[in-house]
Design a protein around this motif. Structure first.
Motif, PDB file in Angstrom:
ATOM      1  N   THR A   1     -33.725   2.432   8.276  1.00 43.53           N
ATOM      2  CA  THR A   1     -35.065   1.408   7.807  1.00 43.53           C
ATOM      3  C   THR A   1     -35.238   0.339   8.497  1.00 43.53           C
ATOM      4  OG1 THR A   1     -33.836   1.023   5.769  1.00 43.53           O
ATOM      5  CG2 THR A   1     -35.330   3.160   5.687  1.00 43.53           C
ATOM      6  N   PHE A   2     -34.240  -0.340   8.372  1.00 37.29           N
ATOM      7  CA  PHE A   2     -33.971  -1.657   8.993  1.00 37.29           C
ATOM      8  C   PHE A   2     -34.615  -1.670  10.541  1.00 37.29           C
ATOM      9  CE2 PHE A   2     -31.665  -6.033   8.682  1.00 37.29           C
ATOM     10  CZ  PHE A   2     -32.549  -6.733   9.071  1.00 37.29           C
ATOM     11  N   VAL A   3     -34.074  -0.641  11.258  1.00 40.25           N
ATOM     12  CA  VAL A   3     -34.117  -0.555  12.638  1.00 40.25           C
ATOM     13  C   VAL A   3     -35.943  -0.218  12.817  1.00 40.25           C
ATOM     14  CG1 VAL A   3     -34.106   0.776  14.627  1.00 40.25           C
ATOM     15  CG2 VAL A   3     -31.997   0.199  13.488  1.00 40.25           C
ATOM     16  N   VAL A   4     -36.333   0.519  11.839  1.00 39.10           N
ATOM     17  CA  VAL A   4     -37.763   0.979  12.289  1.00 39.10           C
ATOM     18  C   VAL A   4     -38.680  -0.318  11.646  1.00 39.10           C
ATOM     19  CG1 VAL A   4     -39.587   2.661  11.376  1.00 39.10           C
ATOM     20  CG2 VAL A   4     -37.580   3.393  12.032  1.00 39.10           C
ATOM     21  N   PHE A   5     -38.538  -0.688  10.523  1.00 37.77           N
ATOM     22  CA  PHE A   5     -39.265  -1.890  10.113  1.00 37.77           C
ATOM     23  C   PHE A   5     -39.169  -3.358  10.535  1.00 37.77           C
ATOM     24  CE2 PHE A   5     -40.315   1.493   6.966  1.00 37.77           C
ATOM     25  CZ  PHE A   5     -41.492   1.249   6.608  1.00 37.77           C
ATOM     26  N   GLY A   6     -37.833  -3.274  11.153  1.00 37.50           N
ATOM     27  CA  GLY A   6     -37.726  -4.559  11.991  1.00 37.50           C
ATOM     28  C   GLY A   6     -38.735  -4.800  13.330  1.00 37.50           C
ATOM     29  N   VAL A   7     -38.727  -3.323  14.050  1.00 45.69           N
ATOM     30  CA  VAL A   7     -39.654  -3.399  15.208  1.00 45.69           C
ATOM     31  C   VAL A   7     -41.095  -3.434  14.512  1.00 45.69           C
ATOM     32  CG1 VAL A   7     -40.676  -1.859  16.913  1.00 45.69           C
ATOM     33  CG2 VAL A   7     -38.148  -1.957  16.565  1.00 45.69           C
ATOM     34  N   VAL A  18     -47.603 -14.170   5.911  1.00 47.68           N
ATOM     35  CA  VAL A  18     -46.232 -14.705   5.603  1.00 47.68           C
ATOM     36  C   VAL A  18     -45.787 -14.514   4.124  1.00 47.68           C
ATOM     37  CG1 VAL A  18     -44.493 -16.475   6.113  1.00 47.68           C
ATOM     38  CG2 VAL A  18     -46.009 -15.836   7.757  1.00 47.68           C
ATOM     39  N   ARG A  19     -46.834 -15.219   3.468  1.00 46.14           N
ATOM     40  CA  ARG A  19     -46.133 -15.432   1.967  1.00 46.14           C
ATOM     41  C   ARG A  19     -45.866 -14.359   1.420  1.00 46.14           C
ATOM     42  NH1 ARG A  19     -50.420 -19.415  -0.326  1.00 46.14           N
ATOM     43  NH2 ARG A  19     -51.944 -17.916   0.714  1.00 46.14           N
ATOM     44  N   TRP A  20     -46.829 -13.518   1.351  1.00 44.46           N
ATOM     45  CA  TRP A  20     -46.583 -12.078   0.818  1.00 44.46           C
ATOM     46  C   TRP A  20     -45.662 -10.903   1.221  1.00 44.46           C
ATOM     47  CZ3 TRP A  20     -48.288 -11.861  -3.937  1.00 44.46           C
ATOM     48  CH2 TRP A  20     -49.151 -12.436  -4.647  1.00 44.46           C
ATOM     49  N   THR A  21     -45.494 -10.832   2.619  1.00 49.60           N
ATOM     50  CA  THR A  21     -44.281 -10.440   2.943  1.00 49.60           C
ATOM     51  C   THR A  21     -42.931 -10.761   2.480  1.00 49.60           C
ATOM     52  OG1 THR A  21     -44.663 -11.501   5.049  1.00 49.60           O
ATOM     53  CG2 THR A  21     -45.499  -9.352   4.855  1.00 49.60           C
ATOM     54  N   ILE A  22     -42.768 -12.224   2.628  1.00 52.57           N
ATOM     55  CA  ILE A  22     -41.434 -12.828   2.249  1.00 52.57           C
ATOM     56  C   ILE A  22     -41.298 -12.510   0.631  1.00 52.57           C
ATOM     57  CG2 ILE A  22     -40.276 -14.958   1.842  1.00 52.57           C
ATOM     58  CD1 ILE A  22     -41.270 -15.719   4.292  1.00 52.57           C
ATOM     59  N   PHE A  23     -42.408 -12.807  -0.158  1.00 52.53           N
ATOM     60  CA  PHE A  23     -42.276 -12.458  -1.408  1.00 52.53           C
ATOM     61  C   PHE A  23     -41.793 -11.065  -2.056  1.00 52.53           C
ATOM     62  CE2 PHE A  23     -44.641 -11.045  -5.320  1.00 52.53           C
ATOM     63  CZ  PHE A  23     -44.090 -11.648  -6.282  1.00 52.53           C
ATOM     64  N   CYS A  24     -42.294 -10.186  -1.285  1.00 53.43           N
ATOM     65  CA  CYS A  24     -42.143  -8.802  -1.546  1.00 53.43           C
ATOM     66  C   CYS A  24     -40.893  -8.234  -0.939  1.00 53.43           C
ATOM     67  CB  CYS A  24     -43.275  -7.881  -1.122  1.00 53.43           C
ATOM     68  SG  CYS A  24     -44.922  -7.897  -1.642  1.00 53.43           S
ATOM     69  N   PHE A  27     -37.505  -9.280  -2.802  1.00 56.04           N
ATOM     70  CA  PHE A  27     -37.129  -8.561  -3.996  1.00 56.04           C
ATOM     71  C   PHE A  27     -36.037  -7.144  -3.831  1.00 56.04           C
ATOM     72  CE2 PHE A  27     -40.805 -10.624  -6.256  1.00 56.04           C
ATOM     73  CZ  PHE A  27     -39.830 -11.267  -7.495  1.00 56.04           C
ATOM     74  N   MET A  28     -36.479  -6.861  -2.432  1.00 58.22           N
ATOM     75  CA  MET A  28     -35.585  -5.643  -2.182  1.00 58.22           C
ATOM     76  C   MET A  28     -33.812  -6.220  -1.967  1.00 58.22           C
ATOM     77  SD  MET A  28     -37.682  -3.438  -1.809  1.00 58.22           S
ATOM     78  CE  MET A  28     -38.527  -4.055  -3.041  1.00 58.22           C
ATOM     79  N   TYR A  29     -33.702  -7.186  -1.578  1.00 59.36           N
ATOM     80  CA  TYR A  29     -32.549  -7.923  -1.562  1.00 59.36           C
ATOM     81  C   TYR A  29     -31.821  -7.934  -3.160  1.00 59.36           C
ATOM     82  CZ  TYR A  29     -32.643  -9.415   3.258  1.00 59.36           C
ATOM     83  OH  TYR A  29     -32.556  -9.715   4.548  1.00 59.36           O
ATOM     84  N   ALA A  30     -32.603  -8.306  -4.266  1.00 61.70           N
ATOM     85  CA  ALA A  30     -32.325  -8.378  -5.573  1.00 61.70           C
ATOM     86  C   ALA A  30     -31.970  -6.938  -5.879  1.00 61.70           C
ATOM     87  CB  ALA A  30     -33.325  -8.984  -6.348  1.00 61.70           C
ATOM     88  N   GLY A  53     -30.424   0.360  -0.694  1.00 68.15           N
ATOM     89  CA  GLY A  53     -29.979   0.164   0.830  1.00 68.15           C
ATOM     90  C   GLY A  53     -31.310   0.563   1.616  1.00 68.15           C
ATOM     91  N   ALA A  54     -31.681   1.607   1.378  1.00 70.86           N
ATOM     92  CA  ALA A  54     -32.768   2.360   2.262  1.00 70.86           C
ATOM     93  C   ALA A  54     -34.021   1.175   1.997  1.00 70.86           C
ATOM     94  CB  ALA A  54     -33.202   3.505   1.876  1.00 70.86           C
ATOM     95  N   LEU A  55     -34.289   0.886   0.689  1.00 71.91           N
ATOM     96  CA  LEU A  55     -35.400   0.089   0.510  1.00 71.91           C
ATOM     97  C   LEU A  55     -35.225  -1.507   0.989  1.00 71.91           C
ATOM     98  CD1 LEU A  55     -36.260   1.036  -3.189  1.00 71.91           C
ATOM     99  CD2 LEU A  55     -37.642   1.420  -1.094  1.00 71.91           C
ATOM    100  N   LEU A  56     -33.823  -1.877   0.945  1.00 69.37           N
ATOM    101  CA  LEU A  56     -33.457  -3.036   1.400  1.00 69.37           C
ATOM    102  C   LEU A  56     -33.881  -3.191   3.105  1.00 69.37           C
ATOM    103  CD1 LEU A  56     -32.031  -6.029   1.341  1.00 69.37           C
ATOM    104  CD2 LEU A  56     -29.853  -4.811   1.436  1.00 69.37           C
ATOM    105  N   GLY A  57     -33.567  -2.301   3.950  1.00 66.16           N
ATOM    106  CA  GLY A  57     -33.637  -2.114   5.375  1.00 66.16           C
ATOM    107  C   GLY A  57     -35.203  -2.142   5.234  1.00 66.16           C
ATOM    108  N   ILE A  58     -36.246  -1.762   4.603  1.00 61.28           N
ATOM    109  CA  ILE A  58     -37.479  -2.088   4.793  1.00 61.28           C
ATOM    110  C   ILE A  58     -37.913  -3.379   4.533  1.00 61.28           C
ATOM    111  CG2 ILE A  58     -39.802  -1.462   3.882  1.00 61.28           C
ATOM    112  CD1 ILE A  58     -38.784   1.335   3.108  1.00 61.28           C
ATOM    113  N   GLY A  59     -37.431  -3.967   3.393  1.00 65.83           N
ATOM    114  CA  GLY A  59     -37.776  -5.441   3.058  1.00 65.83           C
ATOM    115  C   GLY A  59     -37.075  -6.238   4.187  1.00 65.83           C
ATOM    116  N   ALA A  60     -35.733  -6.012   4.542  1.00 66.68           N
ATOM    117  CA  ALA A  60     -35.151  -6.974   5.560  1.00 66.68           C
ATOM    118  C   ALA A  60     -35.777  -7.027   6.846  1.00 66.68           C
ATOM    119  CB  ALA A  60     -33.744  -6.644   5.748  1.00 66.68           C
ATOM    120  N   GLY A  61     -36.243  -5.982   7.283  1.00 68.56           N
ATOM    121  CA  GLY A  61     -36.921  -5.942   8.508  1.00 68.56           C
ATOM    122  C   GLY A  61     -38.277  -6.626   8.604  1.00 68.56           C
TER     123      GLY A  61
END
Length: 394
Positions: A1-7, A18-24, A27-30, A53-61
Motif C-alpha cells: 500500500t505504501f508503494v501505491v499510495f506513495g506514487v 496539505v492540511r487535511w491529508t496530513i491530518f488524516c 492517525f494511521m500511525y496512531a 499496517g496496510a492502512l499505515l501504508g496508505i497514510g504514510a504514502g
C-alpha cells in the motif's frame, strides 16, 4: 500500500490539500502503534496489526508526499538545503524519542519486547501530531521571503493528476533517479535487523537508536551548508555532496562486512551486546551511528536533487510521491530478502545497488541548472483557468 499510495500521494495532496491529508494520514500511525498494544495481550492474533499496517501504508504514502512537497517547494532555491536539514532534525527528534522511551522503560527489563506504556506514549504523540497538521497554512497563502508565491498553478483536477502521475514513468529524469529512489531505504532492513536487533539487547537497541537518529540530525545539518553555499555553482555543490555520500557509504559497507565476518550468525539472545560492555559493544555501536550519518547524507542529497529540478509545488508533490513510492518498493523487497537470503548476500546486494545508483545520480546532477526556469503563473480561480483552457482548444 505504501508503494501505491506513495506514487499516488502527490496527486492526492494536490487535490485535497496539505492540511487535511496530513491530518488524516497522521492517525494511521496512531492506529498502527495501538495495534501493538492489542498484540502484546493477544500475541497469537496478528490480524489487527496486519490490517493496521496496510492502512499505515496508505497514510504514510500520502503524508510523505505532502511533507516532501512542503520541504522542497516552500524555500527559495538558495535555502533548500537548510529546509531539508530543518525537517530532518525535527523528524529525527521523533526517532530519538522513539529510542529514549524503550530505553528508559525497558532499562531494567530482560523482556525482548516493548511494554504497553511505550506504545501508549506513541499513540498520544502521533494523535497530537495529526491535529497539528491542521495548523499548517495552505500553500496558496504562503509566500517566500523574496515575495514570490509558493503556488504556481492553483487549479487541478482528477484527470490532470492521473495523467501527470502516468507521465512520471515516462520522464527521463525520474527514470534516471529510479535506482536512487529504490536504494534510499533498502539498507534499513539490514541495519535494523542484522546489526541493531541481531547484536544488541533490547535496552541497548533503544540506546543505539537515540544516537542513530541524533547523528542523522548532525549529518543533515552539516551537509546543508554545502548544498546552500552560494559561492559555488549548484551543479558543483551537487558533485561535492555526492562525493561525500559515495565515500561515507563505501566506508559503512566496508565496516559492515568486517562486522559480519566477526558475527556471521549474530549473537544468541542471552549474550547480546550491552552498551555498558564498552570493550565488546563500542565498535558495533560506532558503526551503527555512522549508518545514521550515511542515511542523512543520502536522503538530504536525494531531496536536494529533486528540489533542484523545479520550484513548482504541484510537480514537486508528485516527484516527492514518486520518490517515496519507489523507496518503499525497495524497502519491501529488502524485507523479503531478509527472510530468504543469508546476511552476507544482503550486504552484497546493498553495496551493488548503491553502486548502480551512482551513474544515473551523477547524470542528473550534471544536468542541474544553476536556477530552475519555472515561470510563476498568476493565481486565478478554477473557473478562469477552465475558461482559458477552453479558449485555447477552440
Amino acid at each position: 500500500t505504501f508503494v501505491v499510495f506513495g506514487v499516488l500521494g502527490g496527486a492526492i495532496v494536490n487535490l485535497c490539500g496539505v492540511r487535511w491529508t496530513i491530518f488524516c494520514s497522521g492517525f494511521m500511525y496512531a492506529l498502527y502503534s495501538a495495534s501493538y498494544i492489542y498484540l502484546n495481550h493477544k500475541p497469537w492474533d496478528g490480524s489487527f496489526t496486519i490490517a493496521a499496517g496496510a492502512l499505515l501504508g496508505i497514510g504514510a504514502g500520502i503524508l510523505w508526499a505532502a511533507q516532501g512537497m512542503i520541504m522542497v517547494s516552500y524555500p527559495r532555491e538558495e535555502e533548500k538545503g537548510k529546509y531539508i536539514a530543518v525537517f530532518w532534525i525535527i523528524f529525527n527528534l521523533g526517532g530519538m524519542l522513539g529510542g529514549i522511551l524503550p530505553f528508559a522503560i525497558n532499562y531494567h527489563s530482560e523482556k525482548d519486547s516493548l511494554s504497553d506504556g511505550v506504545y501508549i506514549a506513541f499513540v498520544v504523540l502521533e494523535c497530537l501530531g495529526a491535529f497539528l497538521g491542521l495548523a499548517l497554512a495552505p500553500p496558496s497563502k504562503v509566500t517566500r521571503t523574496d515575495g514570490s508565491s509558493v503556488v504556481m498553478v492553483k487549479y487541478t483536477n482528477v484527470g490532470k493528476e492521473v495523467l501527470e502521475i502516468l507521465k512520471l514513468f515516462l520522464n527521463p529524469t525520474m527514470l534516471a533517479l529510479l535506482p536512487m529512489c529504490f536504494t534510499s531505504n533498502f539498507f534499513y532492513t539490514y541495519q535494523f535487523n542484522n546489526i541493531n536487533a541481531a547484536l544488541f539487547n533490547i535496552r541497548t537497541r533503544g540506546f543505539n537508536n537515540i544516537f542513530y537518529w541524533g547523528f542523522q540530525m548532525l549529518g543533515a545539518y552539516a551537509i546543508s551548508f554545502l548544498l546552500d553555499w552560494q559561492r559555488l555553482q549548484r551543479k558543483t555543490r551537487g558533485f561535492i555532496g555526492f562525493a561525500i555520500v559515495f565515500v561515507v557509504f563505501n566506508a559503512i559497507w566496508g565496516g559492515t562486512l568486517a562486522l559480519h565476518n566477526k558475527y556471521p550468525e549474530g549473537i544468541e539472545a542471552g549474550s547480546r551486546l550491552d552498551f555498558k560492555d564498552t570493550k565488546r559493544a563500542a565498535g558495533p555501536i560506532i558503526l551503527y551511528l555512522l549508518c545514521g550519518i550515511g542515511d542523512a547524507l543520502y536522503q538530504s542529497m536525494a531531496y536536494w536533487i529533486i528540489g533542484a529540478l523545479t520550484n513548482d509545488n504541484q510537480k514537486l508533490s508528485r516527484y516527492a510521491g514518486f520518490y517515496k513510492g519507489m523507496q518503499s518498493f525497495g524497502a519491501a523487497i529488502a524485507w523479503q530478502l531478509d527472510i530468504k537470503v543469508i546476511t552476507l548476500n544482503q550486504i552484497i546486494a546493498n553495496w551493488v545497488l548503491f553502486g548502480a545508483s551512482v551513474p544515473p545520480m551523477l547524470y542528473v546532477i550534471w544536468r542541474i541548472k544553476n536556477h530552475s526556469e519555472d515561470q510563476s503563473i498568476e493565481a486565478e480561480s478554477a473557473d478562469a483557468y477552465v475558461e482559458k483552457e477552453e479558449n485555447l482548444k477552440a
